[in-house]
Design a protein around this motif. Sequence first.
Motif, PDB file in Angstrom:
ATOM      1  N   ARG A 186     -20.008  21.739  14.316  1.00 41.05           N
ATOM      2  CA  ARG A 186     -19.946  20.817  13.186  1.00 41.05           C
ATOM      3  C   ARG A 186     -20.999  19.730  13.322  1.00 41.05           C
ATOM      4  O   ARG A 186     -21.651  19.593  14.367  1.00 41.05           O
ATOM      5  CB  ARG A 186     -18.536  20.230  13.084  1.00 41.05           C
ATOM      6  N   ASN A 203     -24.299  23.415   2.544  1.00 43.21           N
ATOM      7  CA  ASN A 203     -23.231  22.467   2.232  1.00 43.21           C
ATOM      8  C   ASN A 203     -23.334  21.927   0.814  1.00 43.21           C
ATOM      9  O   ASN A 203     -22.312  21.586   0.203  1.00 43.21           O
ATOM     10  CB  ASN A 203     -23.217  21.338   3.263  1.00 43.21           C
ATOM     11  N   HIS A 235     -11.088  18.189  -0.738  1.00 43.59           N
ATOM     12  CA  HIS A 235     -10.900  18.355   0.704  1.00 43.59           C
ATOM     13  C   HIS A 235     -10.000  17.279   1.287  1.00 43.59           C
ATOM     14  O   HIS A 235      -9.137  17.551   2.123  1.00 43.59           O
ATOM     15  CB  HIS A 235     -12.259  18.350   1.405  1.00 43.59           C
ATOM     16  N   LEU A 242     -13.488  14.104   4.156  1.00 47.08           N
ATOM     17  CA  LEU A 242     -14.850  14.574   4.427  1.00 47.08           C
ATOM     18  C   LEU A 242     -15.562  13.677   5.434  1.00 47.08           C
ATOM     19  O   LEU A 242     -16.669  13.205   5.198  1.00 47.08           O
ATOM     20  CB  LEU A 242     -15.643  14.648   3.114  1.00 47.08           C
ATOM     21  N   SER A 262     -17.708  13.101   8.853  1.00 46.40           N
ATOM     22  CA  SER A 262     -18.833  13.911   9.324  1.00 46.40           C
ATOM     23  C   SER A 262     -18.411  14.919  10.389  1.00 46.40           C
ATOM     24  O   SER A 262     -19.025  15.968  10.536  1.00 46.40           O
ATOM     25  CB  SER A 262     -19.957  13.013   9.857  1.00 46.40           C
ATOM     26  N   ASN A 265     -15.821  16.655  10.250  1.00 48.35           N
ATOM     27  CA  ASN A 265     -15.107  17.745   9.577  1.00 48.35           C
ATOM     28  C   ASN A 265     -16.048  18.631   8.758  1.00 48.35           C
ATOM     29  O   ASN A 265     -15.585  19.424   7.941  1.00 48.35           O
ATOM     30  CB  ASN A 265     -14.033  17.180   8.637  1.00 48.35           C
ATOM     31  N   ILE A 266     -17.352  18.481   8.971  1.00 46.53           N
ATOM     32  CA  ILE A 266     -18.342  19.229   8.188  1.00 46.53           C
ATOM     33  C   ILE A 266     -18.978  20.313   9.059  1.00 46.53           C
ATOM     34  O   ILE A 266     -19.533  20.037  10.117  1.00 46.53           O
ATOM     35  CB  ILE A 266     -19.436  18.296   7.641  1.00 46.53           C
ATOM     36  N   SER A 267     -18.899  21.532   8.594  1.00 47.59           N
ATOM     37  CA  SER A 267     -19.389  22.690   9.349  1.00 47.59           C
ATOM     38  C   SER A 267     -20.910  22.785   9.332  1.00 47.59           C
ATOM     39  O   SER A 267     -21.555  22.565   8.300  1.00 47.59           O
ATOM     40  CB  SER A 267     -18.795  23.969   8.759  1.00 47.59           C
ATOM     41  N   THR A 300     -15.899  25.710   4.705  1.00 48.64           N
ATOM     42  CA  THR A 300     -14.807  24.766   4.528  1.00 48.64           C
ATOM     43  C   THR A 300     -13.955  24.816   5.788  1.00 48.64           C
ATOM     44  O   THR A 300     -13.444  25.879   6.148  1.00 48.64           O
ATOM     45  CB  THR A 300     -13.930  25.147   3.320  1.00 48.64           C
ATOM     46  N   GLN A 332     -17.051  13.717  -3.993  1.00 49.29           N
ATOM     47  CA  GLN A 332     -17.301  14.698  -2.928  1.00 49.29           C
ATOM     48  C   GLN A 332     -18.782  15.081  -2.779  1.00 49.29           C
ATOM     49  O   GLN A 332     -19.279  15.165  -1.652  1.00 49.29           O
ATOM     50  CB  GLN A 332     -16.448  15.951  -3.158  1.00 49.29           C
ATOM     51  N   MET A 388     -20.803  14.385   0.688  1.00 53.34           N
ATOM     52  CA  MET A 388     -21.427  15.472   1.450  1.00 53.34           C
ATOM     53  C   MET A 388     -22.903  15.158   1.681  1.00 53.34           C
ATOM     54  O   MET A 388     -23.447  15.416   2.767  1.00 53.34           O
ATOM     55  CB  MET A 388     -21.272  16.804   0.718  1.00 53.34           C
ATOM     56  N   ASN A 431     -23.091  12.773   4.457  1.00 50.33           N
ATOM     57  CA  ASN A 431     -22.918  13.456   5.738  1.00 50.33           C
ATOM     58  C   ASN A 431     -24.190  14.178   6.170  1.00 50.33           C
ATOM     59  O   ASN A 431     -24.489  14.275   7.368  1.00 50.33           O
ATOM     60  CB  ASN A 431     -21.749  14.439   5.659  1.00 50.33           C
TER      61      ASN A 431
END
Length: 488
Positions: A175, A224, A238, A241, A243, A245-247, A252, A284, A288, A291
């Motif tokens: 992540r 993303n 989500h 969100l 940072s 938790n972001i792949s 997701t 969102q 994102m 992030n």
Amino acid sequence: MPFTLSGDDTCQTTTPSRLHDPYWVAISPNAAELIQLPLGSDGLPVDPLWLDLLAGNTLKTSDIEFPNPIATVYSGHQFGVWAGQLGDGRAILLGDLHGQELQLKGAGITRFSRMGDGRAVLRSSIREFLCSEAMHALGIPTSRALSVVGSKEKVIRESVETAAVCARLAPSFIRIGHFEHYASLENTVRLKELADLLITHFYPECSQHDQPYLSLFKAISKRNAKLVAQWQSVGFCHGVLNSDNISALGLTIDYGPFGFLDQFQIDHICNHSDSGGRYAYHKQPQIMHWNMACLASAMLPLIEINQTTENAHEILRSALDEFPVTYAKEWQGLFRRKLGLEIEIDGDIELIERLLQAMHDSQIDFTNFFRSLGNVKKGMQVADIDTRNDFIDREGIDPWFGDYLTRLEQETADDVARKMVMDSINPKYILRNYLAQVAIEKAQRDDFSEVATLLKLLSNPYDEQPEFEAYSKPPPQDMRHIAVSCSS
């Protein structure tokens, strides 16, 4: 592909904590196929040792062994504030199986648990299980959920609940927070190892570029950007969100206080812990993007290897500016298709935005409205469109339907073909909060039948499934405002 950077500052070998008297709550046959796990006629693994493995009570089955389970360290921003070192506080990665990392969420305390107990509860485990598989069926990139194993072991959250372990699958759980961790330590060696690992296993095309790390950043950002556009198109929120938790693969991940829109509110907040609305539906995309700015900052030392600091900053700023362009193109394409508009014409975006504003003003059911729009036919009269009756301001929406009917005349596809396309992007069924809550309450009474029903239903969200027609309905009045928090 397991997280295999060198050095014991990266991860810690961690044995899962024993879960007392485990029992099956649910297992996904589609996810089981990913790891070639044979299931019997009862839908459970043929090898009974899988129950203890997925509970965290053993590290081997009859033919598989995971000798080095690990928890990884990462850092990140939570609700926009630097939180410092975080890590897998209750998720333990067993290892790789047929190209999928098998991770147990709720398997006990790790070095990175901080003040937590390392456990997950039945409630949140069922929600993650169902939504992971539902999102996959919707065609949205996601981690997968193999199973939920329950126990009567007590866990204290806002109240006393029972423990559960959700087995998750993904090609990698790396992540943005992993990059941020090594950047915060100014450890360029680890940063480079992490980036090289991703390029080798998941972004091989980046190795062909003159600046492979810049190419990697652009690729992660692009995935993303497209992901969040897909979320918006199905009304998915989500909820957290952060940072961490972001792949890094554009999946997701980390299903917590998520929710699908019922009545459309552009500023809907699905997480009642999010008092400021930082992660509201309409925010969102920009979050994102924020992030991705965190990722750009973390990857700056890699760009500086072959660039001056000034040039590296400028290069990354320019790359970051590509995010909103990618997002807008994806979002516009998805919403055009939701309206059955295959030909791009000036004025389409204004038409979409007018519709969303009208839906917001009348709090129209997001999923059901778009699904019903496929029933509109060329040449119809506005007065004959049933769904217009759902709007509070009928005189206000009628001009929109008039313009929409005029716009449809410019499409070459006939009504049948257009409806088929629209039904393939506008789902009939989503995991509404009230449906999940009914399944959870039954499961808390040891009745897992509704979990199985929802798994079956949500595996084919675009099909009509007449026997499940009731599951497409909006929530009853007393279940419209189910509160979901970060507690799990």
